[in-house]
Structure formats: structure tokens, C-alpha cells
Design a protein around this motif. Structure first.
Motif, PDB file in Angstrom:
ATOM      1  N   GLN A  85       8.530   5.832   8.446  1.00 27.04           N
ATOM      2  CA  GLN A  85       9.415   5.547   7.327  1.00 27.04           C
ATOM      3  C   GLN A  85       8.940   4.300   6.587  1.00 27.04           C
ATOM      4  OE1 GLN A  85      13.497   5.278   8.667  1.00 27.04           O
ATOM      5  NE2 GLN A  85      13.743   7.488   8.488  1.00 27.04           N
ATOM      6  N   TYR A  86       8.835   4.442   5.264  1.00 30.48           N
ATOM      7  CA  TYR A  86       8.516   3.338   4.374  1.00 30.48           C
ATOM      8  C   TYR A  86       9.759   3.079   3.533  1.00 30.48           C
ATOM      9  CZ  TYR A  86       3.810   5.043   5.460  1.00 30.48           C
ATOM     10  OH  TYR A  86       2.682   5.468   6.100  1.00 30.48           O
ATOM     11  N   THR A  87      10.302   1.873   3.598  1.00 36.48           N
ATOM     12  CA  THR A  87      11.500   1.543   2.824  1.00 36.48           C
ATOM     13  C   THR A  87      11.170   0.408   1.873  1.00 36.48           C
ATOM     14  OG1 THR A  87      12.939   2.236   4.633  1.00 36.48           O
ATOM     15  CG2 THR A  87      13.915   0.808   2.963  1.00 36.48           C
ATOM     16  N   GLU A  88      11.576   0.584   0.619  1.00 39.30           N
ATOM     17  CA  GLU A  88      11.279  -0.425  -0.390  1.00 39.30           C
ATOM     18  C   GLU A  88      12.446  -0.534  -1.359  1.00 39.30           C
ATOM     19  OE1 GLU A  88       9.122  -3.469  -1.501  1.00 39.30           O
ATOM     20  OE2 GLU A  88       8.391  -2.118   0.055  1.00 39.30           O
ATOM     21  N   LYS A  89      12.777  -1.765  -1.742  1.00 34.32           N
ATOM     22  CA  LYS A  89      13.784  -2.008  -2.774  1.00 34.32           C
ATOM     23  C   LYS A  89      13.098  -1.799  -4.119  1.00 34.32           C
ATOM     24  CE  LYS A  89      16.912  -5.582  -4.493  1.00 34.32           C
ATOM     25  NZ  LYS A  89      17.338  -6.981  -4.315  1.00 34.32           N
ATOM     26  N   ILE A  90      13.665  -0.927  -4.928  1.00 33.31           N
ATOM     27  CA  ILE A  90      13.057  -0.568  -6.205  1.00 33.31           C
ATOM     28  C   ILE A  90      13.925  -1.088  -7.347  1.00 33.31           C
ATOM     29  CG2 ILE A  90      12.288   1.345  -7.668  1.00 33.31           C
ATOM     30  CD1 ILE A  90      10.639   0.978  -5.089  1.00 33.31           C
ATOM     31  N   ASN A  91      13.332  -1.898  -8.198  1.00 32.02           N
ATOM     32  CA  ASN A  91      14.045  -2.478  -9.340  1.00 32.02           C
ATOM     33  C   ASN A  91      13.716  -1.717 -10.622  1.00 32.02           C
ATOM     34  OD1 ASN A  91      15.501  -4.605  -8.051  1.00 32.02           O
ATOM     35  ND2 ASN A  91      13.534  -5.614  -7.744  1.00 32.02           N
ATOM     36  N   ALA A  92      13.834  -0.399 -10.549  1.00 29.50           N
ATOM     37  CA  ALA A  92      13.572   0.476 -11.702  1.00 29.50           C
ATOM     38  C   ALA A  92      14.331   1.781 -11.474  1.00 29.50           C
ATOM     39  CB  ALA A  92      12.077   0.727 -11.838  1.00 29.50           C
ATOM     40  N   LYS A  93      14.363   2.624 -12.495  1.00 35.08           N
ATOM     41  CA  LYS A  93      15.063   3.901 -12.385  1.00 35.08           C
ATOM     42  C   LYS A  93      14.209   4.988 -11.752  1.00 35.08           C
ATOM     43  CE  LYS A  93      18.153   3.010 -16.234  1.00 35.08           C
ATOM     44  NZ  LYS A  93      18.650   3.460 -17.529  1.00 35.08           N
ATOM     45  N   GLN A  94      12.891   4.734 -11.679  1.00 30.12           N
ATOM     46  CA  GLN A  94      11.985   5.692 -11.051  1.00 30.12           C
ATOM     47  C   GLN A  94      10.848   4.949 -10.392  1.00 30.12           C
ATOM     48  OE1 GLN A  94      10.548   8.253 -14.163  1.00 30.12           O
ATOM     49  NE2 GLN A  94       9.250   6.688 -15.059  1.00 30.12           N
ATOM     50  N   ALA A  95      10.176   5.624  -9.470  1.00 28.13           N
ATOM     51  CA  ALA A  95       9.037   5.021  -8.783  1.00 28.13           C
ATOM     52  C   ALA A  95       8.144   6.129  -8.247  1.00 28.13           C
ATOM     53  CB  ALA A  95       9.503   4.121  -7.639  1.00 28.13           C
ATOM     54  N   TRP A  96       6.891   5.800  -8.077  1.00 27.97           N
ATOM     55  CA  TRP A  96       5.929   6.701  -7.473  1.00 27.97           C
ATOM     56  C   TRP A  96       5.544   6.110  -6.128  1.00 27.97           C
ATOM     57  CZ3 TRP A  96       6.414   5.554 -12.494  1.00 27.97           C
ATOM     58  CH2 TRP A  96       6.402   6.594 -13.422  1.00 27.97           C
ATOM     59  N   PHE A  97       5.438   6.953  -5.116  1.00 26.59           N
ATOM     60  CA  PHE A  97       5.014   6.540  -3.781  1.00 26.59           C
ATOM     61  C   PHE A  97       3.811   7.383  -3.403  1.00 26.59           C
ATOM     62  CE2 PHE A  97       9.426   5.309  -3.917  1.00 26.59           C
ATOM     63  CZ  PHE A  97       9.495   4.139  -3.167  1.00 26.59           C
ATOM     64  N   ALA A  98       2.816   6.756  -2.749  1.00 25.04           N
ATOM     65  CA  ALA A  98       1.601   7.489  -2.400  1.00 25.04           C
ATOM     66  C   ALA A  98       0.953   6.911  -1.147  1.00 25.04           C
ATOM     67  CB  ALA A  98       0.607   7.448  -3.561  1.00 25.04           C
ATOM     68  N   TRP A  99       0.062   7.719  -0.580  1.00 25.41           N
ATOM     69  CA  TRP A  99      -0.731   7.306   0.577  1.00 25.41           C
ATOM     70  C   TRP A  99      -1.513   6.041   0.223  1.00 25.41           C
ATOM     71  CZ3 TRP A  99      -5.615   6.132   1.898  1.00 25.41           C
ATOM     72  CH2 TRP A  99      -5.983   6.199   3.245  1.00 25.41           C
ATOM     73  N   GLY A 100      -2.035   6.004  -0.967  1.00 23.58           N
ATOM     74  CA  GLY A 100      -2.795   4.873  -1.485  1.00 23.58           C
ATOM     75  C   GLY A 100      -2.759   4.949  -3.004  1.00 23.58           C
ATOM     76  N   SER A 101      -3.351   3.990  -3.648  1.00 24.90           N
ATOM     77  CA  SER A 101      -3.352   3.993  -5.124  1.00 24.90           C
ATOM     78  C   SER A 101      -4.076   5.227  -5.635  1.00 24.90           C
ATOM     79  CB  SER A 101      -4.045   2.741  -5.651  1.00 24.90           C
ATOM     80  OG  SER A 101      -3.393   1.598  -5.179  1.00 24.90           O
ATOM     81  N   PRO A 102      -3.415   6.055  -6.450  1.00 22.96           N
ATOM     82  CA  PRO A 102      -4.043   7.286  -6.923  1.00 22.96           C
ATOM     83  C   PRO A 102      -5.106   7.042  -7.986  1.00 22.96           C
ATOM     84  CG  PRO A 102      -1.823   7.088  -7.787  1.00 22.96           C
ATOM     85  CD  PRO A 102      -2.032   5.932  -6.865  1.00 22.96           C
ATOM     86  N   PHE A 103      -6.045   7.956  -8.059  1.00 25.81           N
ATOM     87  CA  PHE A 103      -7.073   7.957  -9.093  1.00 25.81           C
ATOM     88  C   PHE A 103      -7.272   9.416  -9.481  1.00 25.81           C
ATOM     89  CE2 PHE A 103     -11.337   7.445 -10.929  1.00 25.81           C
ATOM     90  CZ  PHE A 103     -11.123   6.314 -11.697  1.00 25.81           C
ATOM     91  N   THR A 104      -6.621   9.831 -10.556  1.00 24.04           N
ATOM     92  CA  THR A 104      -6.573  11.234 -10.965  1.00 24.04           C
ATOM     93  C   THR A 104      -7.736  11.596 -11.884  1.00 24.04           C
ATOM     94  OG1 THR A 104      -5.270  10.754 -12.931  1.00 24.04           O
ATOM     95  CG2 THR A 104      -4.039  11.134 -10.872  1.00 24.04           C
ATOM     96  N   PRO A 105      -7.917  12.873 -12.188  1.00 23.99           N
ATOM     97  CA  PRO A 105      -8.938  13.260 -13.165  1.00 23.99           C
ATOM     98  C   PRO A 105      -8.738  12.566 -14.521  1.00 23.99           C
ATOM     99  CG  PRO A 105      -8.267  15.176 -11.910  1.00 23.99           C
ATOM    100  CD  PRO A 105      -7.345  14.053 -11.511  1.00 23.99           C
ATOM    101  N   THR A 106      -7.496  12.354 -14.930  1.00 22.62           N
ATOM    102  CA  THR A 106      -7.234  11.629 -16.182  1.00 22.62           C
ATOM    103  C   THR A 106      -7.739  10.194 -16.083  1.00 22.62           C
ATOM    104  OG1 THR A 106      -5.354  13.018 -16.737  1.00 22.62           O
ATOM    105  CG2 THR A 106      -5.419  10.848 -17.775  1.00 22.62           C
ATOM    106  N   ASP A 107      -7.525   9.546 -14.934  1.00 19.19           N
ATOM    107  CA  ASP A 107      -8.042   8.189 -14.716  1.00 19.19           C
ATOM    108  C   ASP A 107      -9.569   8.185 -14.777  1.00 19.19           C
ATOM    109  OD1 ASP A 107      -5.449   7.115 -14.253  1.00 19.19           O
ATOM    110  OD2 ASP A 107      -5.558   7.718 -12.139  1.00 19.19           O
ATOM    111  N   SER A 108     -10.200   9.203 -14.169  1.00 17.40           N
ATOM    112  CA  SER A 108     -11.667   9.308 -14.186  1.00 17.40           C
ATOM    113  C   SER A 108     -12.192   9.440 -15.605  1.00 17.40           C
ATOM    114  CB  SER A 108     -12.125  10.519 -13.365  1.00 17.40           C
ATOM    115  OG  SER A 108     -11.810  10.363 -12.031  1.00 17.40           O
TER     116      SER A 108
END
Length: 155
Positions: free
Chosen positions: A118-141
Motif C-alpha cells: 500500500q502506497y498512501t499519499e496526501k494529495i492537494n489536487a482534484k486528480q493525481a496519477w500514480f505509477a511504478w515509476g515516472s512514465p515516458f510515453t510515446p508522446t514524450d519520446s
């Protein structure tokens, strides 16, 4: 009387959808099987997605919506029985999260129990993304290659 009843029904439908935590992996790079969402504890129970012949088998990445700024959100990640990797590969000590989809931070250290973490985090926004690590998508490439090509003619 009918006008008051219609107004009441609209207000009830609005209040029942506001503040509900949602989670999806239906976006570029997204990958997870959402098992359940506990609205009381703001816990998203999930496993890494299964995408044969595409991507890293232990990769998981979700977008969480319906967060009340300041709310604690928990990702409860379990081992996907279809995966052949050990739980250690799927469960890093720290997950990453972002509230803008661009700037990534580590969560607090995950709390592991058997085949779940379990990963618990206080989020100070209406949405958030959670991932195994920082993503690098085809769009980023593509953006990286385009930026380098503008800067260096040999790219």
C-alpha cells in the motif's frame, strides 16, 4: 410541487457523483486492472495490467480523479496471478505520483504485507496519477526527438 421534486432529484444525483474517487488506466501509458475502490478509505485496489507483447510486465500507471484537495489516497497493489515476475519487481519501495501529469515525486514508503503493498499519499489536487515509476510515453519520446531535432540538425 413537480418543480421542487425535479430540483431535489437533480441535487441528489449531483451530490452522489461529487467526491467519489475514480481510477482509470484508459490513457496513453496507462496500465492496471482496477479491482475495487473503497470510497470510505479512498483506497484503489489494483494489480499491474496485463498487456502481452507490449510494455513491461510489472508496469502499472493509473489516473485517480474525484479527490478532495488534502485527501489521503491509497494505492493497494497486489500481484497479478497472470504475471510470472516476482512481487519484488511489481512493488517498488516507493511509487511515483503527480498532480499535473508532468512533475513526479515519490510517495511515502509503501507498506508491504504478503503479496500486496500500500502506497498512501496526501494529495492537494482534484486528480493525481500514480505509477511504478515516472512514465515516458510515446508522446514524450516524440516531443524529445522533435526538441532535439530543432536544436541539432544531425538529429
Amino acid at each position: 410541487m413537480q418543480l421542487h421534486l425535479a430540483t431535489l432529484l437533480i441535487l441528489v444525483s449531483i451530490s452522489s457523483t461529487q467526491g467519489e474517487i475514480t481510477a482509470t488506466a484508459a490513457f496513453e501509458g496507462g496500465s492496471a486492472v482496477i479491482e475495487s475502490i473503497d470510497q470510505t478509505t479512498s483506497t484503489i485496489r489494483m494489480t499491474p495490467g496485463t498487456r502481452p507483447n507490449r510494455g513491461w510486465a510489472c508496469w502499472w500507471y493509473v489516473k485517480v480523479g474525484g479527490i478532495k484537495p488534502g485527501q489521503r489516497v491509497t494505492i493497494d497493489l497486489g500481484v497479478n496471478s497472470k504475471q510470472k515476475l516476482s512481487a519484488g519487481w511489481m512493488m517498488p519501495q516507493f511509487a511515483t505520483y503527480s498532480t499535473d501529469g508532468k512533475t513526479w515525486r515519490h510517495t511515502a514508503k509503501g507498506k508491504r504485507s504478503g503479496s500486496r503493498i500500500q502506497y498512501t499519499e496526501k494529495i492537494n489536487a482534484k486528480q493525481a496519477w500514480f505509477a511504478w515509476g515516472s512514465p515516458f510515453t510515446p508522446t514524450d519520446s516524440k516531443a524529445l526527438v522533435d526538441r532535439l531535432a530543432r536544436k541539432h540538425r544531425f538529429v
